[in-house]
Design a protein around this motif. Structure first.
Motif, PDB file in Angstrom:
ATOM      1  N   SER A   1     -13.967  17.824  -3.896  1.00 42.40           N
ATOM      2  CA  SER A   1     -15.120  17.482  -3.068  1.00 42.40           C
ATOM      3  C   SER A   1     -15.992  18.703  -2.814  1.00 42.40           C
ATOM      4  CB  SER A   1     -14.669  16.889  -1.732  1.00 42.40           C
ATOM      5  OG  SER A   1     -14.146  17.911  -0.897  1.00 42.40           O
TER       6      SER A   1
ATOM      7  N   THR B   1     -14.663   9.599  -7.072  1.00 45.27           N
ATOM      8  CA  THR B   1     -15.821  10.481  -6.907  1.00 45.27           C
ATOM      9  C   THR B   1     -16.995   9.915  -7.680  1.00 45.27           C
ATOM     10  OG1 THR B   1     -16.565  12.793  -7.039  1.00 45.27           O
ATOM     11  CG2 THR B   1     -15.287  11.959  -8.897  1.00 45.27           C
TER      12      THR B   1
ATOM     13  N   THR C   1     -23.606  10.458  -2.979  1.00 47.84           N
ATOM     14  CA  THR C   1     -22.708  10.565  -1.824  1.00 47.84           C
ATOM     15  C   THR C   1     -22.609   9.274  -1.012  1.00 47.84           C
ATOM     16  OG1 THR C   1     -24.498  11.375  -0.405  1.00 47.84           O
ATOM     17  CG2 THR C   1     -23.207  13.027  -1.597  1.00 47.84           C
TER      18      THR C   1
ATOM     19  N   SER D   1     -16.516  12.238  -2.852  1.00 44.12           N
ATOM     20  CA  SER D   1     -17.941  12.587  -2.920  1.00 44.12           C
ATOM     21  C   SER D   1     -18.719  12.115  -1.702  1.00 44.12           C
ATOM     22  CB  SER D   1     -18.558  12.006  -4.193  1.00 44.12           C
ATOM     23  OG  SER D   1     -18.227  10.635  -4.335  1.00 44.12           O
TER      24      SER D   1
END
Length: 233
Positions: free
Chosen positions: A54, A130, A134, A198
């Protein structure tokens, strides 16, 4: 069926609180019930292969292992036969390999061999998701074999949604053919993406012991509830 799963979940969450205060208390009340199959718990990645990372520096392999260890403890409470593919932050490659690519290939082949060596196995492979954006969040369950694994995947997905995030509308989905491990084993198997590293808010949650325990309790309750339904149907 939903009531049974939620009851199991409530019991598991209460146990985890008590277990922190009395490390051996759970051995007194361990019922020997769910012993027909062996659950293989695969904490994805490990060692040099940390998986996703991350923006805050969270390494996927460490979260995977933390959840896997908690799930192993929870299954121990219910007498489930468990095989952990890894119990420390180390990859599972064979001796004699050198490059990171060779280690990754050796690792995944060894995991397949280990899973295939377990009779009557159900695989729970734990990972973190991920994405470049975001905004995405939420756990999602994947399967390969439609007939063998889809019903369990759907049951686990619904339990995760109920317990972790009722706004999560993700559905259990067939995994990509490119995921070697899931497409080279013959047992019932699910791969659980517990959340998105993410997503900053979810990344922060995934790093907490309380949320890792909550994920493990949801996974444990879902498996136990699904298995109980199989035993009585």
């Amino acid at each position: 069926m939903v009531g049974l799963t939620l009851s199991l979940l409530a019991g598991l969450l209460l146990w985890t609180v008590a277990h922190r205060d009395a490390q051996t208390a759970f051995t007194v009340v361990r019922p020997k019930r769910f012993t027909a199959d062996t659950v293989v718990i695969d904490a994805g990645h490990g060692g040099e292969d940390g998986g996703a990372v991350s923006q805050s520096g969270t390494v996927e392999s460490q979260i995977n292992l933390a959840v896997a260890r908690r799930l192993d403890e929870i299954f121990g409470l219910y007498g489930v036969d468990v095989k952990m593919l890894r119990t420390e932050d180390a990859a599972l490659y064979s001796d004699g390999v050198n490059t990171l690519r060779e280690k990754k290939v050796s690792d995944i082949h060894n995991r397949v061999k280990m899973i295939e060596s377990v009779p009557n196995a159900t695989l729970i492979s734990i990972h973190q998701n991920t994405y470049p954006s975001t905004k995405f969040h939420g756990a999602q369950v994947f399967y390969s074999n439609e007939t063998l694994s889809c019903p369990l995947a759907q049951f686990v997905q619904e339990t995760l949604r109920t317990v972790l995030d009722p706004s999560n509308n993700r559905k259990a989905a067939k995994i990509s053919d490119s995921v070697y491990l899931m497409n080279h084993i013959s047992c019932r198997a699910i791969l659980v993406e517990c959340g998105f590293l993410s997503n900053p808010a979810e990344d922060e949650l995934l790093c907490t012991e309380a949320y890792q325990t909550k994920i493990a309790a949801a996974l444990g309750a879902a498996y136990l509830g699904f298995t109980q339904e199989e035993m009585t149907s």
